[in-house]
Each structure stands twice: as C-alpha cells, then as structure tokens.
Design a protein around this motif. Structure first.
Motif, short mmCIF file in Angstrom:
data_model
loop_
_atom_site.label_atom_id
_atom_site.label_comp_id
_atom_site.label_asym_id
_atom_site.label_seq_id
_atom_site.Cartn_x
_atom_site.Cartn_y
_atom_site.Cartn_z
N PRO A 90 -0.19 10.34 -11.31
CA PRO A 90 -0.34 9.78 -9.96
C PRO A 90 0.60 10.43 -8.95
O PRO A 90 1.76 10.71 -9.27
N MET A 91 0.07 10.67 -7.75
CA MET A 91 0.87 11.24 -6.66
C MET A 91 0.70 10.35 -5.43
O MET A 91 -0.21 10.52 -4.62
N PHE A 92 1.58 9.36 -5.30
CA PHE A 92 1.53 8.41 -4.19
C PHE A 92 2.93 8.22 -3.63
O PHE A 92 3.92 8.49 -4.31
N LYS A 93 2.98 7.74 -2.40
CA LYS A 93 4.27 7.64 -1.72
C LYS A 93 4.27 6.45 -0.76
O LYS A 93 3.24 6.10 -0.17
N ASP A 94 5.46 5.85 -0.59
CA ASP A 94 5.62 4.77 0.39
C ASP A 94 5.49 5.33 1.80
O ASP A 94 5.77 6.50 2.05
N ILE A 95 5.10 4.45 2.71
CA ILE A 95 4.97 4.84 4.11
C ILE A 95 5.08 3.59 4.97
O ILE A 95 4.84 2.47 4.50
N THR A 96 5.45 3.77 6.23
CA THR A 96 5.57 2.61 7.11
C THR A 96 4.19 2.12 7.53
O THR A 96 3.19 2.84 7.40
N TYR A 116 0.81 -1.21 0.00
CA TYR A 116 0.00 0.00 0.00
C TYR A 116 0.85 1.26 0.00
O TYR A 116 1.99 1.27 0.46
N GLN A 117 0.23 2.34 -0.50
CA GLN A 117 0.84 3.66 -0.48
C GLN A 117 -0.20 4.68 -0.03
O GLN A 117 -1.39 4.36 0.06
N ILE A 118 0.27 5.90 0.24
CA ILE A 118 -0.65 6.99 0.59
C ILE A 118 -0.68 7.99 -0.56
O ILE A 118 0.27 8.10 -1.33
N ALA A 119 -1.79 8.71 -0.68
CA ALA A 119 -1.90 9.77 -1.68
C ALA A 119 -1.26 11.03 -1.13
O ALA A 119 -1.49 11.41 0.01
#
Length: 529
Positions: free
Chosen positions: A164-170, A148-151
């Motif tokens: 697309p504008m998404f990013k990795d996160i813990t 999963y990623q966050i927007a």
C-alpha cells in the motif's frame, strides 16, 4: 474575530474522504473490499442496525466514446473496481463508507429528519457568518483528516495492493487532491501520457460531479466544526468589472510589490498549494503526494485578453439558460447547442457554438483569476474555487427548474470515459453515480437564497397546513361522523316504516288501478337508449 475563531476551532478533529483508512491496508486491497465497521453496532456497514450491507459493485456496461481509446491502463477505469469490487451499500437515508452518515437533506440520529439549508451570496453574509466561513476553511487547511488518506502511487506501483502507498493529508488539501486526481492525464508507460481524459470536465458529468464534490466538501466542513447549519457561500460574478471578492476582508487582496501573490494581511497568503506540477508528475509517472509547492498565485484582470476578454455578463448566463438540451453529441468540448458545454465554457455564450480557443462562463472565471485557479489540476487550491463553483451550481439549478428534464436527457452511453449516467464518479468512496445528482438541490437538502421564490409550491406543500389542521381536529371529525351516521340511520328507519304503513293503506283502495294510463306512458316515458 476571524483569528479568534481559527484558534478556537484548532482544537477540533474531523474526517473526510477518498480512501477510507480501514480500506488502505494490504488485506483490504488484496480482498478488494471496502466495507468498514460502523462503530454504532460493531458490524460491517452497520448491518446489525439495518443501515447497510457489504455488496458487490455493479459496474455499468455502457460503451464509452472514442476520446480515450485504451482499456486497462488507468486506475480510474470502471471506478472503483481496480481497488475495490465490494463496498457498503446503505439503506434508507443512510450514507457514507460505513453507512454512518445521513444522506444529503436528512439529519437526526436515525436520519429521519428532513432539512433544507440555504447557500447565500457572500456579500449578504453578516460579519459573523463571513468570519466563520473564513475560519472554517482555514482550519480545514491545517487539520489532518482522521478517516481518509490519499494514494501516492498507482495500483501497479502498489504491487497490486500488497504494498500500500497512502499518505495523510489535511481536510482542505484532500479535496484539492481529489480534483487533481479526477482530471490528471493517464499514464501510458515510459513517460508517455494521454491528455484527452478527464473524469470531471469536458463532458456531461461536469455539473453533476462538481455538485457532488461541493456537497461532500460542505458536509465535511460541517462535521469538522459541529456546525450543522453551515453552508458554503457563492460569488455572483455576473457583470462584475473586477474581482470584488479579492480583498483582505474576503478572499485576499493583491500583494503591494508582487501582483502575482496575495496580500500578507490575508490569512490565505500563508497557504501552500499542492498538485500544481502536472508536467513533473507525468515525466516521473508519479501521483501528486501532497507536498507543498509554494504560495497561491493570483493576478485577476491581467489574463490573456484574446482568450478571455472580460468576466461573464448576465445576458450570457440568460442565453445559456434558454438552451433546451442538457447535452449534445459528441458529448465533449466540441458539443454545439449543449447547455453543459456552454456553461462549462467551451461553447460561445452568445450562440452555443463550440469554440475551444475562447473561454466563456465557468472557464472564463478560472482564466480571469490568472494564477493557481487557471490550471485545472490545482485550481481548487485557491479558496475562490468554492465561491465560484457554488454559483455555477446555482446556474445549473436554474436550468433544471426551468426545463425539468427527464433522466434520459443525461447521456447513458458513448460519452467520454467516466461521464455516462451510471458511471461511478471518480474518486468518490462511498460511490455515487452521475445520475444521482441530475436532480434539484431541494431533493439534496439545500437551496440558493435568490432561487427560493422561483420554486412553485408542491401539492404536498399546498395541502400541508390543511392536513395539519385536519390531524388536529380529527377526533372531533370522527365523533361527528359517527353521530351523523347514527342519526341518519334512525331517520331512514322512521321514514321507511311510515312509507310502508301509507303504502299498505293505499293498496287496499287502489290495488286494481294502474299507476299510469296508456296516454301518460306515451308522454312521460323516455328510454335511455
């Protein structure tokens, strides 16, 4: 022991949720379809194995209340239709964005095995269990989600999906971001915002949303460490005179020189918070992007005494549980005699009358912690959030068991946006409705240690041992029944033949005599009418 577990667990990877990675591409956003392949058979939603299929999302047409007088300005409206209008719809006991998981309360390779896990008071945990819990959530804080990623931008800022504008996160921060995203203000353009909007608070969905949120969080922690029996503990704060979990042994003690910070001896002292600067995001019209914003702040007991004089007491919880109505108009923080509004803390816990200048029960705990926990958007940064909401959920469960409400007790229309019974809860993918969590925890595969004895056994549970015994001896019972039928049939035949012989003999002597005389008819015959 705790640090050793943390080091060992750091080798594991895990998955989580919000926007599934396979659904964050421009192609998926433009097609508005989130139906990933299940690796088990290589088909979308595991269709070849009967797990699910890609289907259109049916958005509720329920009329919203007046709290949010706009339409088409926020990505969370009619969730998740701004991003996707087709997702995996799973069959039987399957669940997940690709139908790869089991529904809550089921396990096994085909999700056919039922189970019931128990959430415990944190002070009743063994040292091993307590250290395991601390190690798991610390690992989640530093482990990047693989699924999963966050927007980091709105759909419009993504050029309607083409950029697309998404990013990795813990893993841990993903849930912090989700809590922020569902409660953030609505952007209206030119740095203007609408504050009277929240898809998880101040409405009927407060308890159902947080029940789903905690279940998903717990489930992902379980998968992360391959510990199928792990459950989040709760903190029973009734009648507490202080924050008794605020020690280095548990959730972090007070710093010796700065009362707003945690003790360096606590593993949580090194944590960095995210999503706590709502004013900044609003002025720039940007979403929280998960960038660290400083350490956890907490100063329990030094809160605004005018707003929250003390921690909640047992009598207040008990009064709340006596309220018969789950919700009352206008279905928001102004509702009177509403169990939800009283437990959430916008109504007085002594008379259930709305009083937004005070904070009771759930809200009181957040204010009492006097720091990161006290602001809605970033409150989940503090791990005390988990223990607190587990206990709030247990109070909700007590009310469900005591009053056994019909589904119609949950408002289906005229609620604040995002809170009607059939609204898909923001920002969950896979999608869930509020009404799906207006049921007992036992139907979702978990219970609370102090509530187990309060559940009356069902008919099935009462009959279960007898049914099992019957199943064990059924061959003998069947044989006995067959023999009994044969013996009965032979006996009946013998009696019938004997009666016929006797009747034939008597008929030759008395065949001209009536069975009863006229006088006997008058004294013995009674009509049924």
């Amino acid at each position: 022991m705790s640090l050793l577990l943390i080091c060992l667990l750091s080798f594991f990877k895990l998955s989580l949720q919000q926007f599934p990675r396979p659904c964050t591409s421009a192609d998926a956003l433009i097609k508005k379809e989130c139906c990933p392949v299940w690796n088990g058979d290589g088909s979308s939603c595991g269709k070849l194995s009967g797990r699910g299929s890609c289907q259109d999302i049916l958005i509720t047409e329920a009329v919203n209340g007046p709290q949010f007088p706009f339409s088409g300005v926020d990505d969370r409206e009619n969730w998740p239709s701004v991003f996707y209008n087709r997702t995996c719809q799973c069959n039987k006991n399957f669940m997940g964005f690709s139908c790869a998981d089991c529904k809550f309360g089921f396990t096994g390779p085909n999700c056919t095995e039922q189970r019931l896990l128990i959430r415990k008071d944190i002070f009743s945990l063994t040292t091993t269990e307590k250290n395991k819990f601390l190690a798991y959530i610390n690992l989640a804080k530093y482990t990047i989600s693989q699924d999963y990623q966050i927007a980091t931008g709105t759909y419009a800022q993504m050029n309607n999906g083409s950029n697309p504008m998404f990013k990795d996160i813990t893993v841990y921060d993903l849930f912090v971001w989700m809590h922020y995203y569902t409660s953030k203000d609505a952007f209206l353009g030119k740095s203007n915002v609408w504050t009277d909007i929240d898809f998880a608070h101040e409405g009927p969905g407060f308890l159902t949303w947080h029940r789903a949120f905690m279940l998903l969080w717990e489930s992902e922690l379980r998968k992360m460490v391959h510990d199928d029996n792990f459950t989040i503990p709760y903190w029973d704060w009734r009648d507490s005179e202080r924050c008794d979990i605020c020690t280095d042994e548990y959730m972090g003690g007070r710093h010796s020189t700065n009362p707003n910070l945690l003790s360096p001896a606590s593993v949580f002292a090194a944590w960095q918070v995210i999503c706590t600067r709502s004013e900044e995001y609003n002025s720039r019209e940007v979403l929280c992007n998960g960038v660290p914003e400083g350490p956890i702040q907490r100063n329990p007991g030094n809160q605004d005494k005018e707003r929250t004089p003390k921690l909640p007491i047992s009598a207040e919880v008990e009064f709340c549980l006596t309220l018969t109505n789950y919700e009352m108009p206008p279905f928001d923080k102004l509702a009177n005699f509403s169990f939800r509004n009283t437990l959430e803390g916008f109504a007085n816990p002594n008379d259930a009358i709305s009083n937004t200048s005070q904070s009771g029960l759930h809200n009181a705990l957040h204010i009492y912690m006097n720091g990161t926990m006290s602001k809605v958007g970033g409150s989940a940064n503090d791990p005390v959030f988990l223990l607190h909401h587990a206990f709030v959920d247990s109070i909700y469960e007590q009310w469900l068991r005591r009053h056994v409400p019909l589904w119609t007790a949950f408002p289906a229309t005229n609620t604040p946006i995002g809170h009607s019974s059939d609204y898909y809860m923001v920002p969950f993918i896979p999608i869930y409705r509020h009404i799906d969590f207006f049921i007992s925890t036992r139907e979702l595969g978990y219970d609370y240690d102090y509530l187990i004895e309060s559940v009356p056994p069902s008919i099935q549970e009462i009959l279960s041992p007898y049914l099992q015994e019957a199943q064990r001896i059924w061959p003998w019972l069947l044989s006995a029944a067959v023999v009994g039928c044969l013996v009965t049939t032979l006996f009946k035949c013998a009696v019938t033949q004997a009666c016929q012989k006797k009747k034939k003999k008597q008929g030759s002597i008395f065949e001209r005599q009536p069975l009863l005389s006229d006088d006997e008819y008058q004294s013995t015959y009674q009509t049924a009418m």
